[in-house]
Motif scaffolding. Structure first.
Motif, PDB file in Angstrom:
ATOM      1  N   GLN A  31      21.859  -8.012   9.561  1.00  0.00           N
ATOM      2  CA  GLN A  31      21.144  -9.259   9.331  1.00  0.00           C
ATOM      3  C   GLN A  31      19.914  -9.425  10.197  1.00  0.00           C
ATOM      4  O   GLN A  31      18.946 -10.047   9.800  1.00  0.00           O
ATOM      5  N   ASN A  32      19.925  -8.869  11.388  1.00  0.00           N
ATOM      6  CA  ASN A  32      18.794  -9.049  12.293  1.00  0.00           C
ATOM      7  C   ASN A  32      17.853  -7.850  12.325  1.00  0.00           C
ATOM      8  O   ASN A  32      17.007  -7.756  13.198  1.00  0.00           O
ATOM      9  N   ILE A  33      18.031  -6.932  11.397  1.00  0.00           N
ATOM     10  CA  ILE A  33      17.181  -5.743  11.367  1.00  0.00           C
ATOM     11  C   ILE A  33      16.176  -5.885  10.243  1.00  0.00           C
ATOM     12  O   ILE A  33      16.533  -6.010   9.080  1.00  0.00           O
ATOM     13  N   THR A  34      14.906  -5.900  10.595  1.00  0.00           N
ATOM     14  CA  THR A  34      13.832  -5.962   9.611  1.00  0.00           C
ATOM     15  C   THR A  34      13.005  -4.695   9.744  1.00  0.00           C
ATOM     16  O   THR A  34      12.494  -4.406  10.828  1.00  0.00           O
ATOM     17  N   PRO A  35      12.884  -3.943   8.668  1.00  0.00           N
ATOM     18  CA  PRO A  35      12.061  -2.735   8.757  1.00  0.00           C
ATOM     19  C   PRO A  35      10.586  -3.110   8.839  1.00  0.00           C
ATOM     20  O   PRO A  35      10.187  -4.176   8.376  1.00  0.00           O
ATOM     21  N   PRO A  36       9.769  -2.239   9.407  1.00  0.00           N
ATOM     22  CA  PRO A  36       8.332  -2.492   9.351  1.00  0.00           C
ATOM     23  C   PRO A  36       7.907  -2.575   7.887  1.00  0.00           C
ATOM     24  O   PRO A  36       8.367  -1.789   7.057  1.00  0.00           O
ATOM     25  N   ILE A  37       7.067  -3.527   7.561  1.00  0.00           N
ATOM     26  CA  ILE A  37       6.589  -3.695   6.186  1.00  0.00           C
ATOM     27  C   ILE A  37       5.188  -3.108   6.124  1.00  0.00           C
ATOM     28  O   ILE A  37       4.251  -3.638   6.717  1.00  0.00           O
ATOM     29  N   ILE A  38       5.065  -2.004   5.413  1.00  0.00           N
ATOM     30  CA  ILE A  38       3.796  -1.281   5.336  1.00  0.00           C
ATOM     31  C   ILE A  38       2.909  -1.932   4.287  1.00  0.00           C
ATOM     32  O   ILE A  38       3.342  -2.171   3.158  1.00  0.00           O
ATOM     33  N   THR A  39       1.678  -2.226   4.662  1.00  0.00           N
ATOM     34  CA  THR A  39       0.782  -2.949   3.760  1.00  0.00           C
ATOM     35  C   THR A  39      -0.357  -2.112   3.206  1.00  0.00           C
ATOM     36  O   THR A  39      -0.894  -2.439   2.158  1.00  0.00           O
ATOM     37  N   ARG A  40      -0.752  -1.055   3.920  1.00  0.00           N
ATOM     38  CA  ARG A  40      -1.870  -0.263   3.411  1.00  0.00           C
ATOM     39  C   ARG A  40      -1.870   1.113   4.055  1.00  0.00           C
ATOM     40  O   ARG A  40      -1.196   1.341   5.062  1.00  0.00           O
ATOM     41  N   GLY A  41      -2.620   1.992   3.447  1.00  0.00           N
ATOM     42  CA  GLY A  41      -2.787   3.331   3.979  1.00  0.00           C
ATOM     43  C   GLY A  41      -4.214   3.790   3.822  1.00  0.00           C
ATOM     44  O   GLY A  41      -4.915   3.366   2.902  1.00  0.00           O
ATOM     45  N   GLU A  42      -4.639   4.636   4.721  1.00  0.00           N
ATOM     46  CA  GLU A  42      -5.976   5.224   4.661  1.00  0.00           C
ATOM     47  C   GLU A  42      -5.890   6.601   5.286  1.00  0.00           C
ATOM     48  O   GLU A  42      -5.533   6.732   6.462  1.00  0.00           O
ATOM     49  N   GLY A  43      -6.198   7.618   4.498  1.00  0.00           N
ATOM     50  CA  GLY A  43      -6.069   8.981   4.999  1.00  0.00           C
ATOM     51  C   GLY A  43      -4.629   9.256   5.382  1.00  0.00           C
ATOM     52  O   GLY A  43      -3.718   9.045   4.591  1.00  0.00           O
ATOM     53  N   SER A  44      -4.402   9.688   6.610  1.00  0.00           N
ATOM     54  CA  SER A  44      -3.045   9.999   7.060  1.00  0.00           C
ATOM     55  C   SER A  44      -2.423   8.866   7.879  1.00  0.00           C
ATOM     56  O   SER A  44      -1.382   9.049   8.491  1.00  0.00           O
ATOM     57  N   ARG A  45      -3.029   7.672   7.887  1.00  0.00           N
ATOM     58  CA  ARG A  45      -2.525   6.537   8.656  1.00  0.00           C
ATOM     59  C   ARG A  45      -2.030   5.444   7.722  1.00  0.00           C
ATOM     60  O   ARG A  45      -2.560   5.277   6.617  1.00  0.00           O
ATOM     61  N   ILE A  46      -1.037   4.696   8.154  1.00  0.00           N
ATOM     62  CA  ILE A  46      -0.544   3.507   7.453  1.00  0.00           C
ATOM     63  C   ILE A  46      -0.492   2.359   8.449  1.00  0.00           C
ATOM     64  O   ILE A  46      -0.466   2.578   9.659  1.00  0.00           O
ATOM     65  N   TRP A  47      -0.495   1.108   7.937  1.00  0.00           N
ATOM     66  CA  TRP A  47      -0.452  -0.082   8.778  1.00  0.00           C
ATOM     67  C   TRP A  47       0.621  -1.023   8.279  1.00  0.00           C
ATOM     68  O   TRP A  47       0.871  -1.116   7.076  1.00  0.00           O
ATOM     69  N   ASP A  48       1.241  -1.743   9.225  1.00  0.00           N
ATOM     70  CA  ASP A  48       2.254  -2.732   8.853  1.00  0.00           C
ATOM     71  C   ASP A  48       1.663  -4.139   8.914  1.00  0.00           C
ATOM     72  O   ASP A  48       0.482  -4.321   9.213  1.00  0.00           O
ATOM     73  N   THR A  49       2.497  -5.133   8.611  1.00  0.00           N
ATOM     74  CA  THR A  49       2.034  -6.518   8.556  1.00  0.00           C
ATOM     75  C   THR A  49       1.530  -7.030   9.904  1.00  0.00           C
ATOM     76  O   THR A  49       0.774  -7.993   9.950  1.00  0.00           O
ATOM     77  N   ALA A  50       1.939  -6.395  10.996  1.00  0.00           N
ATOM     78  CA  ALA A  50       1.471  -6.795  12.326  1.00  0.00           C
ATOM     79  C   ALA A  50       0.179  -6.087  12.709  1.00  0.00           C
ATOM     80  O   ALA A  50      -0.356  -6.312  13.787  1.00  0.00           O
ATOM     81  N   GLY A  51      -0.318  -5.210  11.834  1.00  0.00           N
ATOM     82  CA  GLY A  51      -1.530  -4.477  12.131  1.00  0.00           C
ATOM     83  C   GLY A  51      -1.297  -3.204  12.922  1.00  0.00           C
ATOM     84  O   GLY A  51      -2.241  -2.535  13.322  1.00  0.00           O
ATOM     85  N   LYS A  52      -0.029  -2.852  13.159  1.00  0.00           N
ATOM     86  CA  LYS A  52       0.293  -1.632  13.900  1.00  0.00           C
ATOM     87  C   LYS A  52       0.042  -0.422  13.009  1.00  0.00           C
ATOM     88  O   LYS A  52       0.434  -0.398  11.853  1.00  0.00           O
ATOM     89  N   SER A  53      -0.594   0.591  13.572  1.00  0.00           N
ATOM     90  CA  SER A  53      -0.933   1.815  12.853  1.00  0.00           C
ATOM     91  C   SER A  53       0.108   2.898  13.147  1.00  0.00           C
ATOM     92  O   SER A  53       0.578   3.028  14.276  1.00  0.00           O
ATOM     93  N   TYR A  54       0.438   3.670  12.125  1.00  0.00           N
ATOM     94  CA  TYR A  54       1.382   4.781  12.250  1.00  0.00           C
ATOM     95  C   TYR A  54       0.764   6.020  11.607  1.00  0.00           C
ATOM     96  O   TYR A  54       0.013   5.910  10.636  1.00  0.00           O
ATOM     97  N   LEU A  55       1.131   7.190  12.092  1.00  0.00           N
ATOM     98  CA  LEU A  55       0.793   8.430  11.412  1.00  0.00           C
ATOM     99  C   LEU A  55       1.790   8.569  10.264  1.00  0.00           C
ATOM    100  O   LEU A  55       2.999   8.517  10.476  1.00  0.00           O
ATOM    101  N   ASP A  56       1.315   8.713   9.052  1.00  0.00           N
ATOM    102  CA  ASP A  56       2.192   8.758   7.881  1.00  0.00           C
ATOM    103  C   ASP A  56       2.748  10.158   7.676  1.00  0.00           C
ATOM    104  O   ASP A  56       2.352  10.877   6.770  1.00  0.00           O
TER     105      ASP A  56
END
Length: 115
Positions: A31-56
């Motif tokens: 109940q208290n686990i929320t996955p990062p919600i990915i909102t966009r991607g560009e090249g090899s990077r993706i971003w979540d709703t908090a604006g955090k960038s990840y290597l995809d």
């Protein structure tokens, strides 16, 4: 994993809906686990709703080796989807799969001719 996100009504709704209804593949659930919600991607990077960038690395492992945000690939996919959006090649063939296999085999050395 609990994720700190922006508090927009849309994000709050998505987080609640994800906790209630989304069964994530290879994910911890609770109940208290929320996955990062990915909102966009560009090249090899993706971003979540908090604006955090990840290597995809995960999508690249399976389907997005060419990167996100490639207009020419989106246009080619849209053109193909007008005829057939997706079909697995398990005991079947499609014209685009045959054409791609033939093209890739032409780049391979020697008798490496199956893709």
């Amino acid at each position: 994993m609990t994720t700190v996100t922006n508090s927009s009504p849309t994000t709050v709704h998505l987080e609640a809906a994800a906790r209630r209804h989304l069964w994530g593949h290879f994910s911890r659930h609770g109940q208290n686990i929320t996955p990062p919600i990915i909102t966009r991607g560009e090249g090899s990077r993706i971003w979540d709703t908090a604006g955090k960038s990840y290597l995809d690395g995960l999508s690249g492992l399976f389907v997005v080796q060419a990167g996100h945000g490639r207009t020419e690939l989106a246009e080619a996919a849209a053109t193909q989807a007008e005829q057939l959006a997706f079909f697995p090649l398990w005991s079947y063939a499609t014209e685009p799969a045959i054409e791609l296999a033939e093209r890739l085999a032409g780049y391979a050395p020697g008798d490496l001719n199956r893709v």
